[in-house]
Design an enzyme around this catalytic site. Sequence first.
Site, PDB file in Angstrom:
ATOM      1  CD  GLU A 174      -7.740   6.991   2.043  1.00 56.94           C
ATOM      2  OE1 GLU A 174      -7.204   7.037   3.178  1.00 56.94           O
ATOM      3  OE2 GLU A 174      -8.583   6.136   1.710  1.00 56.94           O
ATOM      4  CG  ASP A 191       9.172  -9.535  -4.042  1.00 59.04           C
ATOM      5  OD1 ASP A 191      10.164  -9.431  -4.786  1.00 59.04           O
ATOM      6  OD2 ASP A 191       8.808 -10.619  -3.547  1.00 59.04           O
TER       7      ASP A 191
END
Length: 560
Positions: free
Chosen positions: A275, A226
């Site tokens: 990751e 956002d």
Amino acid sequence: MSQQPSAAPAPTSAVATVSERHDWWRDAVIYQVYPRSFADSNGDGMGDLEGVRTRLPYLRDLGVDAVWLSPFYASPQADAGYDVADYRAVDPMFGTLLDADALIRDAHALGLRIIVDLVPNHSSDQYEWFKRALAEGPGSPSRDRYHFRPGKGKNGELPPNDWESIFGGPAWTRVTEPDGTPGEWYLHLFAPEQPDFNWEHPAVGDEFRSILRFWLDMGVDGFRIDVAHGMVKAEGLPDLGSHEQLKLLGNDVMPFFDQDGVHAIYRQWRRILDEYSGERIFVAEAWTPTVERTANYVRPDELHQAFNFQYLGTHWDAEELRTVIDRTLDAMRPVGAPATWVLSNHDVTRHATRFANPAGLGTQIRLAGDRALGLRRARAATLLMLALPGSAYVYQGEELGLPDVVDLPDEVRQDPAYFRGAGQDGFRDGCRVPIPWTREGSSYGFGDGGSWLPQPAGWGELSVEAQTGEPGSTLELYREALAVRRSTADLGAGDAVEWLRAPEGVVAFRRGDFVCVANTTGESVAVPAHGRVLLASGEITEVAGEAKVPADTTVWWTRA
């Protein structure tokens, strides 16, 4: 205190049942769920996570790839959950973390991915950091995590600068200090209940990296960010020198939006995301002056996608559409990011109503317009959007052809912008009315206890029940379009279209053996028949190799 699930799923196993299709996000169709208004499981009139979970099979059968959930975090709800009080908790109105965990697991089992909202530009004024900053007073290290400043004027009675809130009025609110005296001011680009974080403070970055890992460990497949163009403010918070700043939004780089410093944050975040297995993604809500600046957010080491607001704001006009399509593809190609296409969301008037009105009224309007015209154009615009290379977003209920509810009584409105009297038009409630599932019932199948915003009479005839299996219904058009899109090799990912010669007012392009023709005019046009018709948003006729395409109609052909 955050609610903890009894056993959070491991990052690797969380996506084990979701297809490992490489680069799935490059041509994904992502469905936005506004949890308040999707499905209510407990009859309190408010949608919730369990309601979403029960409707996941509907979304799988619709044919989307992922579900984006608007905020469900713990919040005082001053701005419908975009004022977050705890980023690691589910608001009780929506359920618990166990409900979130169950939703993620069920979605993955159905082959759907889950994207959640992240709100990093500002917190709630009930966030623990902000409450501590108020209590500790001027000079407190806690205040450095936000933008507190002394006021101007003889007694500090004027705001620190001339910035205006997106919701109207000054972007600053003065606090009463612990000793009862008028004190410093704090920055809030949105509502006063949404103080902006100071991203120059290292604790802010540390906190959000931890929040990312919390939800990634829960198994989410990505984040919609956002106000991704916010967060970083120009050094010194300089005056803008204008008192009509809102007219400049989207037209210029502002000292509080689209600052270059945001990109260092996203490069850090991308390293965290990479990751994790399962091709998790970031999607930016970035209102920028140009698609070229939007492309800065989706460079290879930053975010994966960015909403194409330039496309959302384009009129139903062939020349305008070709221009924004070309500019979008040209801007994304050098950074290797997919284009995105979107027609509606929780902040703008639904496109079935926007297209029902004359061009030039903006993206927030309060006029019903010509309902039949709007729906015809909306259906055609959907097929055009789904034919373009890249990823597409669908806002809940648009597959039902829902119009905006433009006649909500003032006393039921809840959009904070509406009560500010300036800034955004404040009519976002009209696109947030709970969607209808059945022909009858207290809330047309939304839940057993009514709905938090009143649904209009006749809503049931637009419901999922009413349209399912109905030839020519908008819901069946979406289902068929998404099925064809998934099964047609020349649709989906890519970075170019081959424009075809076409009559004035007609958009026509080829992608391999696939051809799309969209007639944006108010009259039927004759075009060459480009092979076998795959799908059309209206009735077409073909005679001797020529096709008659009605007004405001899109057709898909294949030569395969």
